[in-house]
Enzyme design. Structure first.
Site, mmCIF file in Angstrom:
data_model
loop_
_atom_site.group_PDB
_atom_site.id
_atom_site.type_symbol
_atom_site.label_atom_id
_atom_site.label_comp_id
_atom_site.label_asym_id
_atom_site.label_seq_id
_atom_site.Cartn_x
_atom_site.Cartn_y
_atom_site.Cartn_z
ATOM 1 N N HIS A 94 -105.818 7.567 -28.471
ATOM 2 C CA HIS A 94 -105.286 6.345 -28.998
ATOM 3 C C HIS A 94 -105.895 5.073 -28.303
ATOM 4 O O HIS A 94 -106.694 5.026 -27.385
ATOM 5 C CB HIS A 94 -103.883 6.047 -28.829
ATOM 6 C CG HIS A 94 -103.281 5.932 -27.380
ATOM 7 N ND1 HIS A 94 -103.569 4.604 -26.602
ATOM 8 C CD2 HIS A 94 -102.783 6.716 -26.733
ATOM 9 C CE1 HIS A 94 -103.200 4.753 -25.488
ATOM 10 N NE2 HIS A 94 -102.468 6.113 -25.383
ATOM 11 N N ASP A 149 -93.344 24.210 -21.053
ATOM 12 C CA ASP A 149 -93.581 24.698 -19.582
ATOM 13 C C ASP A 149 -92.489 24.220 -18.813
ATOM 14 O O ASP A 149 -92.496 22.826 -18.540
ATOM 15 C CB ASP A 149 -95.099 24.177 -19.272
ATOM 16 C CG ASP A 149 -95.556 24.981 -17.848
ATOM 17 O OD1 ASP A 149 -94.929 24.839 -17.025
ATOM 18 O OD2 ASP A 149 -96.307 25.840 -18.268
ATOM 19 N N SER A 203 -101.990 10.678 -21.816
ATOM 20 C CA SER A 203 -102.808 10.441 -22.970
ATOM 21 C C SER A 203 -104.050 10.862 -23.150
ATOM 22 O O SER A 203 -105.067 10.386 -22.203
ATOM 23 C CB SER A 203 -102.793 8.910 -23.663
ATOM 24 O OG SER A 203 -101.411 8.540 -23.671
#
Length: 408
Positions: free
Chosen positions: A222, A344, A359
């Site tokens: 992003h 997980d 990110s």
């Protein structure tokens, strides 16, 4: 007989309505353009939806690169849904990273992040607001002189001697000029415009991939946005530098967590070339080790199990289990294409799921790079969004093309 005919007519009307709903749904939730690699075919739902073209969706030797044409999306190879654009390209292989990096970025112009009233001898006024300036505007010039630093704008305003100043600004991609008359502040006697501005930012993110043939990279998944305006920060220049992760603030419901780290070296590991909706892009000075994987096209991404490659301690990326719960294939959705669920237990125990700084972490499915982690859900840190790797690859190629054009 009339009753039977009436029932059949009603049934036909219902079926026609259902078919119309199916076609409209398929039209809305499927893209209008596709990229496929040599030898690939476009189909979904076990062949229920296919795309057929001029002859086939397969490139042949000697075809100009890339081959593009319009195809028809079909329901069960019988009912046409819509016309789509298809491009056939060579398979691209990149090296997925999952490596943390620090970002030092300087803006192209100076971003207005706030407006403030100035107390004068005649009362409280805001010259910037009176001139029509808004939060998110980018000041590019003052009286015809290019500016890229907060100090430059402040100096020009303070030295105006009460005269009007002409600001060139960029708003939503459009350039315009406004005239502003600074006022003298009662607090310190200096001329002020009533602006809060920003010219740089820094932070931590994750490197998604690099192209071993060009050393071009993609990261974050992003764009870097201003914390006050929420708008993309216009890139002038910037570096990425090595980072060591030394802690994690665990994500909780309503309170996103974050990776904590420090810049380990002031020497840049890469240069920034673009800051756009799908991430940051540029070129590496040195490349991390890793094996190249094929990049999956968006239509090849499926719901189900995946692995994410990320670094939550030290400097070594590791794989963690996750699954894709939902996919949005629409063209207009650029960076929130996937809903990702971290499964997980080890990762959830340590981080709570997805945290800020992750990110850009690569997402792997069936041995291919399919995307990158982008955002965390504030009320459920085990879930978040991901972006298609194809979208990032398209932007990386565009950055390469622009750099090559500039060089020539």
């Amino acid at each position: 007989m009339k009753k039977l005919i009436s029932m059949l007519t009603a049934s036909a009307a219902v079926l026609e309505l259902l078919l119309a709903v199916v076609l409209l749904t398929a039209d809305y939730f499927t893209p209008n353009s596709y990229t496929v690699t040599n030898g690939s075919h476009l189909e979904w739902l076990s062949g229920a939806i296919t795309v057929v073209g001029d002859s086939d969706v397969t490139a042949s030797a000697g075809v100009p690169y890339p081959k593009t044409y319009q195809g028809t999306m079909m329901l069960y190879n019988v009912i046409p849904i819509k016309t789509v654009d298809v491009s056939i390209v060579d398979q691209t292989c990149v090296v997925p990273c999952g490596t943390p990096f620090g970002i030092k970025m300087f803006t192209d112009g100076v971003v207005i992040v706030g407006l403030a009233d100035i107390q004068t001898s005649d009362g409280s006024v805001n010259p910037a607001a009176q001139a029509g300036l808004k939060i998110g505007d980018v000041i590019t010039e003052v009286d015809g002189k290019k500016v890229d630093a907060n100090s430059e704008v402040a100096k020009d305003v303070e030295n105006c001697e009460g005269k009007s100043i002409r600001f060139s600004i960029r708003r939503n991609g459009t350039l315009s000029t406004v005239v502003l008359k600074p006022v003298r502040s009662e607090t310190d006697g200096l001329y002020k415009a009533g602006l809060w501005v920003r010219d740089s930012t820094a932070g931590i993110g994750t490197l998604t991939f690099y192209d071993p043939s060009t050393k071009s990279f993609a990261g974050l998944g992003h764009g870097i946005c201003d914390s006050d305006t929420g708008e993309l920060m216009p890139l002038l220049s910037g570096d990425i530098v090595p980072v060591t992760i030394n802690g994690v603030t665990k994500g909780l419901k309503g309170k996103p967590g974050e990776l904590r780290g420090y810049f380990t070296d002031s020497n840049a590991m890469g240069r920034l070339a673009a800051n756009v909706t799908t991430g940051v892009y540029g070129y590496l000075e040195s490349v991390p080790e890793g094996s190249a994987l094929k990049v999956a096209m968006k239509q090849d991404v499926k719901t189900g199990k995946v692995k994410i490659l990320t670094t939550i301690d030290g400097g070594t990326p590791k794989y963690y289990d996750a699954e894709i719960e939902r996919i949005d294939y629409r063209d207009q959705v650029q960076s929130k294409n996937l809903v990702l669920h971290i499964t997980d237990s080890g990762l959830v125990t340590q981080t709570g799921g997805i945290v800020q700084g992750m990110s850009g972490s690569p997402i792997i499915q069936n041995g291919k790079l399919i995307g990158a982690v982008t955002h965390v859900f504030v009320n459920d840190p085990t879930r978040g969004y991901g972006v298609f790797a194809e979208n990032m690859l398209v932007e990386a190629k565009a950055v390469e093309s622009a750099a090559n054009s500039k060089a020539s």
